[in-house]
Motif scaffolding. Structure first.
Motif, PDB file in Angstrom:
ATOM      1  N   GLU A 104       8.082 -45.847  -4.207  1.00 22.42           N
ATOM      2  CA  GLU A 104       8.379 -46.444  -5.777  1.00 22.42           C
ATOM      3  C   GLU A 104       9.811 -47.229  -6.083  1.00 22.42           C
ATOM      4  O   GLU A 104      10.839 -47.563  -6.968  1.00 22.42           O
ATOM      5  CB  GLU A 104       9.762 -44.953  -5.572  1.00 22.42           C
ATOM      6  N   ASN A 106      12.643 -48.406  -4.116  1.00 13.07           N
ATOM      7  CA  ASN A 106      13.820 -47.523  -4.320  1.00 13.07           C
ATOM      8  C   ASN A 106      14.905 -48.130  -2.984  1.00 13.07           C
ATOM      9  O   ASN A 106      14.069 -48.538  -2.142  1.00 13.07           O
ATOM     10  CB  ASN A 106      14.300 -46.017  -4.194  1.00 13.07           C
ATOM     11  N   GLU A 163       7.419 -50.736  -0.883  1.00 14.91           N
ATOM     12  CA  GLU A 163       6.893 -51.635  -1.258  1.00 14.91           C
ATOM     13  C   GLU A 163       6.837 -52.726   0.148  1.00 14.91           C
ATOM     14  O   GLU A 163       6.542 -53.700  -0.439  1.00 14.91           O
ATOM     15  CB  GLU A 163       8.103 -51.132  -2.936  1.00 14.91           C
TER      16      GLU A 163
END
Length: 983
Positions: A104, A106, A163
């Motif tokens: 996400e 983060n 990510e």
């Protein structure tokens, strides 16, 4: 060996089954939520609020009598010396830090260290994952043959997608930032400030209470009990927001240190008083902003009762109402907690009256500290802390972004976590690590000086008996234990190569073989009230369930030491269970015993007809086997073979009994009558390691503790209504995480224990809060249906300090160490023979009340020929138990007995004289400075031996603070007396 006497069996009631042995699981002991309304003198309603009111157990049918609550239930929950991992295990030591972003986007940070658990030669990895939702801490076992990668660590934390992959941070200044993150996450865990409000009899508003200029004699006595009176001007300790320069917040205050925590009390009568200001804003400014407030109310029970809604404060969540009774010199306690505050201990006794003032002080301070920690988990505080943590993590990530292309971040994505520096560029790497450690130690020292360091209970001089303290059961056992169960005071253990043996609790008796090695037992249950032994033997297609009468096995042992083989067990097997790989029995088997057997993906339900107990010991030869008493009820087909099973008793037993099974990624609930399966819980993880499903009954209602991976999830199970199960989310459901993946779970209310490869993690069932972690090398759980038996690779004499209460001075935050890598042992112990040591934790100590033993040990009144004297003084695994109450005469008796065994009877007097002189010299100089359990207390034995009557007084103090040191001192004094006698 000869067995002399006959064992007498008796029928036992259902109260002796496992459900009662586990103790009483009820959240009613922690109060109930009530709507409290306050009104003025005219009866007009002022304010109202919902609070949980704790006033002791109000259950009239409870078996507890007033004052019988064990004070061993008084524990600090989530103690900071267990939770502040980064400060304790990482800071000032060689470790690795990584940064990355999840799926996400983060950012997150990961810290990994390879450490030795309190110098117990138990190497393990510790990892902390920093995310905006909070921190996750886990421990992973160390293997010298298998290198652990960052990817596998994150996978164990249920984080498989990224990510941006994590990269190592080489900048040593990252330690300062991570320390700030931990302090933010663990805010309020070191020092505390509590309000103290004096209320006269009949006062109904906070304005009246805050306007009391002075207290009373009983109030002053209470303040003296709570702490010391200190002068604020120039005060260098924890000030709790009070002015220590200009006396604007009063001249004096009450301060104390409890179990390493500094506590400052905001006392209403010591804060500035203003005659012009009726609301006393200066006093409310401090006490109104305290999370926890003590209200000392004068008057008897018949007078007007305090209600939290009388105090206008949006910040105070917990009120402790204290009343003093001058007639019997006792204190009565009542706790009010805002509805959103999670449950916290210890539960109040019934009735909540304390005649021992020191006991009351300990109970109240622990209750207040635990209450403030629990309040920080409420949505009001948790959301603020989460926002702050998210902001700090994102800010730190942005600061590191420019270093992505400046070699400050290592590009070795998913690099191995190595216990030592890489071979290439070794000197440069060692210099970097030395600088890394130096900066970390400087930060640790600065934190200690500032007073924000987590401290150990042992360093405060506290020495008390804990309910989980173990007792040595068997000092050396040469076989691997596959499974075991208690039989009276003995242990029936199935080994890997020597069959099934019966071990007595008397170390002088050798094990007695019951079954030979042809009977390969994988699972067993000893049901003493049922006079029954159930076991699963063999494997694969040959596996079966066997049932035996305990009385028949006992007669065989008494008569001719009969050792049964596989051929002797043919009449005891349940034929339809062929090929079974797992079985489970119901917990409450007082009325009907139910067995469910898993044969691949098929469940076979078996029940036992009501047994006849009229004449167990004189059963007919044809009744030696109880096979005919079992009947097959039905078969239930599953989609996959189950890994874990548990039987759940319905409230009526009429078509509402259930079976909980775990397979694939789910826990299912199956109706025994219809075979219908319903989804109970789905596991959101790529890999699942099912540990246990434990049926618990809260106030008679069934529930399940579902344990898998690092998670323990409590699920309320409503009974079936016809064919429709009532399974839904309940406000009573909760879950918590273990620090290390458990291999077995044991419930002994109020505790739940997790047995890992090298530690016992002890938490409270009602909230999952950690209370203790014991380091036990080579740990394996053997049995837990009655007393808890476990096996350790550590010898009896060297594991008395196997506690995570900072028994090691090397890992103590007060003494930062220099840069050195730990030296870990080889997995096989450098060729040393494997030797197992068995320990026992009495279940009665954990549940807080005596557990009836329906039967005595099967090994009774055995006669040994010329027993050899033991030369080892047994020491408990986790803190000494018997030595805590040793008197001087007992110490001298042990010393005298040990001395005679060492010297013998045929040695000449001149040899005795020389030996005693040598021992005296060694005890006086070699042990001149003996460290206590905390590693910090040092005592000059020579001064103790030569200071006359003062030495006796100091020795009495030493016996309370350090039993092992007192024992050594007693040995030394006894040897010196012998030298004088011989002279």
């Amino acid at each position: 060996i000869r067995i002399m006497s006959h064992m007498h069996f008796s029928c036992s009631s259902a109260s002796e089954d496992l459900g009662c042995r586990r103790g009483d699981f009820s959240r009613k002991h922690y109060g109930s939520v009530e709507l409290l309304i306050s009104s003025d003198a005219d009866g007009a309603i002022q304010r109202a609020g919902r609070f949980r009111v704790e006033n002791g157990s109000s259950d009239e049918t409870s078996v507890y009598t007033p004052g019988t609550w064990r004070r061993t239930d008084v524990h600090l929950e989530n103690p900071e010396y267990h939770t502040r991992w980064f400060f304790k295990y990482f800071l000032g030591k060689v470790h690795q830090n990584y940064v990355g972003t999840d799926a996400e986007k983060n950012p997150f940070f990961l810290s990994v260290v390879l450490s030795d658990q309190n110098n117990q030669r138990v190497p393990q990895y510790r990892a902390i994952l920093w995310r905006k939702t909070g921190t996750l801490k886990i421990s992973l076992p160390y293997s010298p043959t298998k290198t652990l990668s960052v990817k596998s660590i994150l996978s164990a934390m249920n984080m498989d997608r990224f990510e941006k992959g994590p990269r190592e941070i080489l900048n040593p200044d990252i330690q300062k930032d991570l320390l700030v993150l931990e302090e933010q996450e663990e805010i309020g865990s070191v020092n505390f400030k509590f309000g103290v409000l004096f209320a006269k009899d009949g006062q109904l508003t906070d304005d009246e209470m805050f306007s009391n200029e002075k207290g009373s004699e009983s109030f002053d006595k209470f303040l003296t009990l709570m702490g010391d009176t200190v002068t604020l001007q120039g005060w260098a300790g924890y000030r709790g927001g009070l002015d220590t320069k200009n006396d604007t917040t009063g001249i004096k205050s009450i301060y104390t240190v409890y179990q390493g925590h500094e506590l400052m009390f905001h006392v209403s009568t010591l804060l500035p008083y203003s005659k012009e200001n009726k609301q006393q804003v200066e006093r409310k400014r401090h006490i109104g902003n305290d999370i926890v407030t003590i209200v000392f109310q004068e008057g008897d029970e018949a007078s007007s009762t305090f209600k939290p809604s009388m105090i206008r404060s949006h910040f105070t969540h917990i009120f402790a109402l204290v009343r003093y009774n001058s007639q019997n010199d006792s204190y009565r306690l009542k706790i009010f907690s805002e509805e959103s505050v999670p449950l916290f201990g210890p539960p109040l006794p019934s009735p909540p009256v304390f005649t021992d003032h020191q006991e009351f002080r300990d109970f109240l301070l622990v209750k207040l500290i635990n209450g403030e920690k629990a309040t920080l988990e409420t949505p009001t505080f948790a959301q603020k802390r989460q926002r702050t943590l998210d902001m700090l993590i994102r800010s730190l990530y942005q600061d590191l972004m420019p270093d992505l292309h400046k070699n400050m971040l290592n590009r070795r994505s998913f690099s191995d976590v190595l216990p030592e520096s890489p071979k290439s560029a070794r000197k440069k790497e060692e210099a970097r690590q030395a600088e890394f450690v130096r900066i970390g130690q400087a930060l640790k020292l600065k934190t200690i000086v500032r007073g924000d360091a987590p401290t150990s209970l042992v360093t405060t001089g506290i020495c008390r008996k804990e309910p989980w303290e173990s007792q040595p059961f068997c000092s050396t056992f040469p076989y691997e234990i596959v499974c075991a169960d208690s039989w009276g005071q003995s242990l029936l253990a199935a080994t890997d190569t020597a069959g099934v043996m019966l071990l007595d609790d008397t170390s002088a008796l050798p094990p007695v073989q019951v079954f030979d090695k042809t009977v390969v037992v994988k699972q067993m249950h000893v049901l003493e009230p049922q006079d029954l032994l159930i076991m699963r033997a063999d494997k694969g297609k040959d596996a079966r369930i066997y049932v035996f009468r305990l009385s028949v096995l006992k007669r065989g042992l008494e008569a001719k030491q009969l050792i049964r083989s596989k051929c002797d067990c043919r009449e005891n097997k349940l034929e339809k269970t062929k090929g079974c790989h797992l079985y489970s029995i119901n917990t409450h088997h007082g009325t009907e015993l139910r067995i469910v057997t898993a044969i691949r993906n098929k469940l076979l339900l078996i029940t036992r007809k009501q047994p006849r107990f009229e004449c167990l010991n004189t059963a007919a030869p044809g009744a030696d086997t109880p096979v005919e008493e079992f009947q097959y009820i039905r078969e239930i087909c599953l989609c996959d073979p189950p890994a874990v099973m548990a039987l759940v008793d319905g409230p009526t037993g009429e078509n509402d009994n259930m079976i909980c099974v775990a397979y694939k990624h789910q826990f299912d609930l199956i109706n025994e009558s219809t075979g219908d399966a319903y989804r109970l819980h789905h596991v959101e993880a790529s890999r699942v390691n099912f540990v246990a499903a434990i049926d618990v009954y809260e106030d008679g209602e069934a529930g399940l503790l579902l344990c898998y991976n690092y998670i323990c999830y409590y699920k309320k199970v409503c009974p079936f209504n016809g064919s429709t199960p009532m399974i839904h989310s309940n406000t009573s459901d909760f879950h918590f995480s273990w620090n290390q993946m458990p291999n077995a779970i044991v419930c002994a209310f109020p505790y739940i224990l997790a047995f890992t490869t090298d530690s016992i993690e002890i938490r409270l069932v009602v909230n999952g809060n950690l209370v203790y972690t014991a380091v036990v090398p080579g740990l394996e759980l053997a049995a837990s249906r009655s007393d808890i038996y476990f096996v350790s690779s550590a010898p009896v004499s060297s594991t008395s300090n196997c506690s995570s209460k900072d028994t090691s001075s090397q890992n103590s935050p007060q003494t930062p160490t220099g840069y050195e890598m730990p030296a870990f042992p080889s997995p096989l112990g450098d060729g040393e023979p494997v030797c197992k040591h068995i320990f026992k934790i009495p279940l009665s100590n954990l549940v807080g009340r005596s557990i009836e033993r329906p039967l005595k040990s099967p090994l009774v009144n055995k006669v040994l020929t010329a027993p050899a004297p033991s030369m080892v003084i047994s020491t408990p695994l986790i803190s000494a138990t018997h030595s805590l109450s040793m008197s001087r005469m007992e110490i001298k008796e042990i010393a005298s007995r040990t001395r005679k065994e060492l010297l013998g009877e045929r040695i000449q007097y001149i040899v005795i004289f020389s030996a005693l002189l040598l021992v005296q010299y060694l005890m006086s100089y070699l042990f001149l400075r003996i460290p206590s359990e905390s590693g910090e207390l040092e005592v000059d034995l020579q001064r103790q031996l030569s200071s006359g009557s003062d030495a006796e007084a100091e020795k009495a103090v030493l016996q309370e603070e350090s039993p092992s040191l007192a024992l050594k001192l007693g040995l030394t004094m006894s040897f010196q007396e012998d030298v004088l006698d011989l002279k």
